[in-house]
Design a protein around this motif. Structure first.
Motif, PDB file in Angstrom:
ATOM      1  N   UNK A 137       4.611  -3.337  -9.976  1.00  7.20           N
ATOM      2  CA  UNK A 137       3.551  -2.325  -9.961  1.00  7.20           C
ATOM      3  C   UNK A 137       2.490  -2.580  -8.883  1.00  7.20           C
ATOM      4  N   UNK A 138       2.892  -3.265  -7.800  1.00  6.15           N
ATOM      5  CA  UNK A 138       1.943  -3.553  -6.738  1.00  6.15           C
ATOM      6  C   UNK A 138       2.478  -3.087  -5.380  1.00  6.15           C
ATOM      7  N   UNK A 139       1.578  -2.611  -4.536  1.00  3.84           N
ATOM      8  CA  UNK A 139       1.894  -2.323  -3.142  1.00  3.84           C
ATOM      9  C   UNK A 139       1.598  -3.598  -2.361  1.00  3.84           C
ATOM     10  N   UNK A 140       2.558  -4.045  -1.569  1.00  2.00           N
ATOM     11  CA  UNK A 140       2.465  -5.367  -0.965  1.00  2.00           C
ATOM     12  C   UNK A 140       2.295  -5.287   0.550  1.00  2.00           C
ATOM     13  N   UNK A 141       1.145  -5.749   1.031  1.00  2.86           N
ATOM     14  CA  UNK A 141       0.887  -5.913   2.459  1.00  2.86           C
ATOM     15  C   UNK A 141       0.317  -7.309   2.654  1.00  2.86           C
ATOM     16  N   UNK A 142       0.973  -8.106   3.478  1.00  4.36           N
ATOM     17  CA  UNK A 142       0.581  -9.493   3.690  1.00  4.36           C
ATOM     18  C   UNK A 142       0.033  -9.649   5.100  1.00  4.36           C
ATOM     19  N   UNK A 143      -1.158 -10.230   5.208  1.00  6.33           N
ATOM     20  CA  UNK A 143      -1.796 -10.447   6.506  1.00  6.33           C
ATOM     21  C   UNK A 143      -1.346 -11.788   7.062  1.00  6.33           C
ATOM     22  N   UNK A 156      12.954   1.520  -2.717  1.00  8.08           N
ATOM     23  CA  UNK A 156      11.541   1.800  -2.447  1.00  8.08           C
ATOM     24  C   UNK A 156      11.363   2.649  -1.194  1.00  8.08           C
ATOM     25  N   UNK A 157      12.259   2.483  -0.200  1.00  3.85           N
ATOM     26  CA  UNK A 157      12.079   3.179   1.070  1.00  3.85           C
ATOM     27  C   UNK A 157      12.167   4.695   0.927  1.00  3.85           C
ATOM     28  N   UNK A 158      12.782   5.169  -0.147  1.00  3.99           N
ATOM     29  CA  UNK A 158      12.942   6.608  -0.341  1.00  3.99           C
ATOM     30  C   UNK A 158      11.641   7.287  -0.772  1.00  3.99           C
ATOM     31  N   UNK A 159      10.636   6.518  -1.099  1.00  3.08           N
ATOM     32  CA  UNK A 159       9.388   7.072  -1.630  1.00  3.08           C
ATOM     33  C   UNK A 159       8.311   6.940  -0.557  1.00  3.08           C
ATOM     34  N   UNK A 160       8.105   8.047   0.159  1.00  3.06           N
ATOM     35  CA  UNK A 160       7.257   8.018   1.354  1.00  3.06           C
ATOM     36  C   UNK A 160       5.819   7.625   1.037  1.00  3.06           C
ATOM     37  N   UNK A 161       5.358   7.948  -0.165  1.00  5.02           N
ATOM     38  CA  UNK A 161       3.981   7.611  -0.524  1.00  5.02           C
ATOM     39  C   UNK A 161       3.735   6.111  -0.459  1.00  5.02           C
ATOM     40  N   UNK A 162       4.706   5.329  -0.901  1.00  7.43           N
ATOM     41  CA  UNK A 162       4.561   3.881  -0.935  1.00  7.43           C
ATOM     42  C   UNK A 162       4.371   3.325   0.472  1.00  7.43           C
ATOM     43  N   UNK A 163       5.200   3.772   1.400  1.00  6.12           N
ATOM     44  CA  UNK A 163       5.109   3.254   2.761  1.00  6.12           C
ATOM     45  C   UNK A 163       3.885   3.791   3.490  1.00  6.12           C
ATOM     46  N   UNK A 270      -5.718  17.241   0.990  1.00  2.00           N
ATOM     47  CA  UNK A 270      -4.858  16.375   0.172  1.00  2.00           C
ATOM     48  C   UNK A 270      -5.253  14.919   0.393  1.00  2.00           C
ATOM     49  N   UNK A 271      -5.020  14.108  -0.630  1.00  5.40           N
ATOM     50  CA  UNK A 271      -5.330  12.691  -0.555  1.00  5.40           C
ATOM     51  C   UNK A 271      -4.253  11.887  -1.259  1.00  5.40           C
ATOM     52  N   UNK A 272      -4.065  10.677  -0.782  1.00  8.40           N
ATOM     53  CA  UNK A 272      -3.122   9.747  -1.381  1.00  8.40           C
ATOM     54  C   UNK A 272      -3.918   8.523  -1.794  1.00  8.40           C
ATOM     55  N   UNK A 273      -3.924   8.229  -3.083  1.00  8.18           N
ATOM     56  CA  UNK A 273      -4.763   7.147  -3.589  1.00  8.18           C
ATOM     57  C   UNK A 273      -3.925   6.083  -4.246  1.00  8.18           C
ATOM     58  N   UNK A 274      -4.322   4.858  -4.017  1.00  5.51           N
ATOM     59  CA  UNK A 274      -3.689   3.708  -4.665  1.00  5.51           C
ATOM     60  C   UNK A 274      -4.396   3.437  -5.979  1.00  5.51           C
ATOM     61  N   UNK A 275      -3.600   3.255  -7.042  1.00  4.99           N
ATOM     62  CA  UNK A 275      -4.168   2.962  -8.354  1.00  4.99           C
ATOM     63  C   UNK A 275      -3.847   1.514  -8.742  1.00  4.99           C
TER      64      UNK A 275
END
Length: 278
Positions: A137-143, A156-163, A270-275
């Motif tokens: 249940x997490x979106x993962x971006x590593x610095x 996961x790649x099929x869901x454009x919102x995630x990327x 429109x907006x895309x929000x991370x929950x």
């Protein structure tokens, strides 16, 4: 942050013997580390891609022969590793999890597959990860000093919102350990990788297992890297191999200036929000 670095995608053959899989991965990491800054393994590389086997092969992060081996390989090779994915036990559940290591061998990020592969294409393929796996249940971006790296796993790649959310969080390279099959692979693997690169104006690096026609689940292969313009920089075949690709991060601001997709979004409409989910 570096303007240029090199990635290595290890398209490895996966067998039933976990020890043999680990040894094979270590050999490929050792070879790739001398020629790259970041090594990427495929989805479910220490076990067959078979739902009934995931609980049997699963390991806890704190007590994992697989992850300990990769940690040591990162140290020995002084290289970053996105360790594909493995079945992971966590709080009594089993996840399809990707672990990211830095050159000192430390885990600096974990992505647990968010969208479970539950599909049924009549006469072609039926698969249901949810019979044994739990969704993350997490979106993962590593610095990292290389760049900001987003991680998604296969379906996961099929869901454009995630990327898109990864791109909005600053991801410049999105890594996709994936095991598309002989039904979905020829139809969708390359188009999805290219369009996600174009939509988000990022580099995409997708690593598949090698194709084994005798396996219960036959992976498509064709590991590849795509640039932010949608050009496939390099593509593997179906056999076991390592491909090496230089990443030029200077392409990203250039392309985003020429074609300002992210800037031109209509966030007033429109907006895309991370929950946050506990």
């Amino acid at each position: 942050m570096k303007d240029n670095f090199k990635v290595a995608l290890c398209q490895m053959k996966v067998v039933e013997d976990k020890g043999e899989n680990i040894a094979r991965a270590l050999a490929m990491i050792s070879e790739a580390a001398s020629q790259s800054d970041l090594v990427i393994l495929p989805e479910m590389w220490n076990c067959p891609y078979q739902t009934s086997l995931f609980p049997e092969y699963a390991e806890e992060m704190e007590d994992s022969i697989t992850l300990d081996a990769v940690s040591e390989a990162a140290k020995q090779g002084s290289v970053y590793i996105v360790a594909g994915s493995i079945p992971e036990k966590h709080n009594g559940k089993v996840y399809n999890s990707s672990f990211i290591f830095n050159p000192p061998g430390e885990i600096i990020g974990v992505h647990r597959k968010v969208h479970l592969f539950d599909i049924d294409v009549p006469g072609e393929i039926s698969f249901k990860e949810s019979t044994t796996l739990t969704a993350g249940n997490q979106i993962t971006v590593v610095d990292t000093p290389l760049c900001k790296i987003g991680i998604c796993i296969c379906y996961d790649i099929r869901f454009s919102e995630l990327l898109r959310l990864m791109a909005l969080e600053g991801a410049q390279l999105i890594v996709v350990p994936g095991a598309f099959n002989l039904t979905t692979g020829p139809a969708h693997w390359k188009p999805l990788i290219r369009v996600r690169a174009v939509d988000n104006q990022v580099f995409m690096a997708a690593a598949s297992p090698a194709r084994d026609p005798d396996a219960t689940y036959v992976a498509y292969g064709h590991s590849m890297v795509c640039d932010p313009w949608g050009t496939v920089l390099k593509e593997a075949g179906t056999d076991e191999e390592i491909i090496y690709i230089p990443i030029d991060l200077k392409m990203i601001p250039k392309i985003r200036q020429e074609l300002p997709l992210l800037k031109n979004r209509r966030t007033d409409l429109y907006q895309l929000k991370k929950k946050k989910i506990d």
